[in-house]
Design a protein around this motif. Structure first.
Motif, mmCIF file in Angstrom:
data_model
loop_
_atom_site.group_PDB
_atom_site.id
_atom_site.type_symbol
_atom_site.label_atom_id
_atom_site.label_comp_id
_atom_site.label_asym_id
_atom_site.label_seq_id
_atom_site.Cartn_x
_atom_site.Cartn_y
_atom_site.Cartn_z
ATOM 1 N N LEU A 156 0.821 -1.210 0.000
ATOM 2 C CA LEU A 156 0.000 0.000 0.000
ATOM 3 C C LEU A 156 0.856 1.262 0.000
ATOM 4 C CD1 LEU A 156 -2.754 -1.119 2.529
ATOM 5 C CD2 LEU A 156 -3.018 -0.751 0.067
ATOM 6 N N ASN A 157 2.159 1.074 -0.217
ATOM 7 C CA ASN A 157 3.082 2.194 -0.394
ATOM 8 C C ASN A 157 3.261 3.026 0.874
ATOM 9 O OD1 ASN A 157 4.903 3.518 -2.085
ATOM 10 N ND2 ASN A 157 3.429 5.133 -2.572
ATOM 11 N N ILE A 158 3.284 2.355 2.032
ATOM 12 C CA ILE A 158 3.591 3.077 3.257
ATOM 13 C C ILE A 158 5.080 3.402 3.288
ATOM 14 C CG2 ILE A 158 1.724 1.901 4.487
ATOM 15 C CD1 ILE A 158 3.948 0.316 5.951
ATOM 16 N N SER A 159 5.451 4.398 4.109
ATOM 17 C CA SER A 159 6.853 4.810 4.189
ATOM 18 C C SER A 159 7.659 3.939 5.138
ATOM 19 C CB SER A 159 6.944 6.272 4.628
ATOM 20 O OG SER A 159 6.351 7.113 3.664
ATOM 21 N N ASP A 160 7.042 3.545 6.258
ATOM 22 C CA ASP A 160 7.749 2.686 7.210
ATOM 23 C C ASP A 160 6.723 1.980 8.099
ATOM 24 O OD1 ASP A 160 9.831 1.398 8.430
ATOM 25 O OD2 ASP A 160 10.937 3.208 8.939
ATOM 26 N N TYR A 161 7.181 0.928 8.773
ATOM 27 C CA TYR A 161 6.324 0.045 9.555
ATOM 28 C C TYR A 161 6.956 -0.087 10.942
ATOM 29 C CZ TYR A 161 3.244 -4.080 10.167
ATOM 30 O OH TYR A 161 2.292 -4.974 10.573
#
Length: 235
Positions: free
Chosen positions: A91-96
């Motif tokens: 989903l193209n998140i920047s970081d987890y």
């Protein structure tokens, strides 16, 4: 200034993120939402650059909420569930960020995320050089504490075995970070890699002679691979 929103059903998670963000002067909180439906309304009424998003929330999960946003801001997922990481990156998140996360890990996520962000009117332009105006410092862990390092105080960085030495005008900080991490973090307009083991501040160079750079009483080598970088300074 980077405007952020926290979306999490746990009040303590809001307090932790707010506490960490308070140490980073270029971050400004715009609001707190405790479920996805509150966040939907908030985003319809406000401009947000960065969203801290929990996954496991009542009624509508964080990822299901994210799928409803047509033009999402930068997303840092904050969750206790590691198994959803792959879906998050799809989903193209920047970081987890996996809860509980410490301040050092939080700062890494912020540095990774805000590097390509710059505010321009109501939109975000993905450039690195322009964002250098936003971030003028970073936090670095060394000697069991986190020190705020201002770019203007940094002389050079030296790889030192499994550590790095960060030479400031008034002190030296020993860090576990790799020199490659510093190269990604530091603005190219102010710093230059001169050797596999050295990054130097351009404004602190006294003179360049042969294969050596002088900064105060230090002599920094110029590696053959990086000689082209240094030659650009001489033009």
């Amino acid at each position: 200034m980077i405007h952020y929103l926290i979306v999490d059903d746990e009040p303590i998670a809001h307090r932790i993120i707010e506490k960490y963000c308070a140490h980073l002067p270029y971050l400004e909180k715009k609001g707190n939402c405790y479920n996805a439906f509150e966040a939907m309304q908030f985003l319809n009424e406000n401009e947000i650059n960065l969203l801290f998003l929990d996954i496991n929330m009542p009624k509508l999960s964080g990822f299901d909420f994210l799928k409803t946003i047509s033009n999402p801001p930068k997303i840092i997922v904050t969750t206790a569930y590691q198994e959803f990481a792959l879906e998050g990156y799809e989903l193209n998140i920047s970081d987890y960020l996996l809860k509980p996360f410490n301040f050092e890990r939080f700062v890494k996520a912020i540095n990774k995320t805000i590097l390509p962000i710059k505010e321009k009117g109501n939109s975000l332009v993905l450039t690195k050089s322009e964002t250098e105006l936003v971030a003028s410092s970073f936090f670095l862990k060394g000697d069991k504490k986190h020190s705020q390092v201002h770019f203007k105080d940094l002389l050079f960085i030296e790889a030192y075995g499994h550590y790095t030495k960060v030479y400031l005008k008034n002190e030296i900080i020993i860090s576990h970070e790799k020199i490659s991490s510093f190269e990604k973090l530091l603005p190219e307009s102010q710093f230059i890699r001169t050797h596999k083991s050295f990054i130097v501040a351009k404004n602190e160079i006294n003179h360049i002679e042969g294969n050596r750079i002088s900064i105060q009483n230090h002599k920094i080598p110029i590696g053959q691979t990086y000689k082209g970088n240094v030659n650009k300074l001489l033009l």
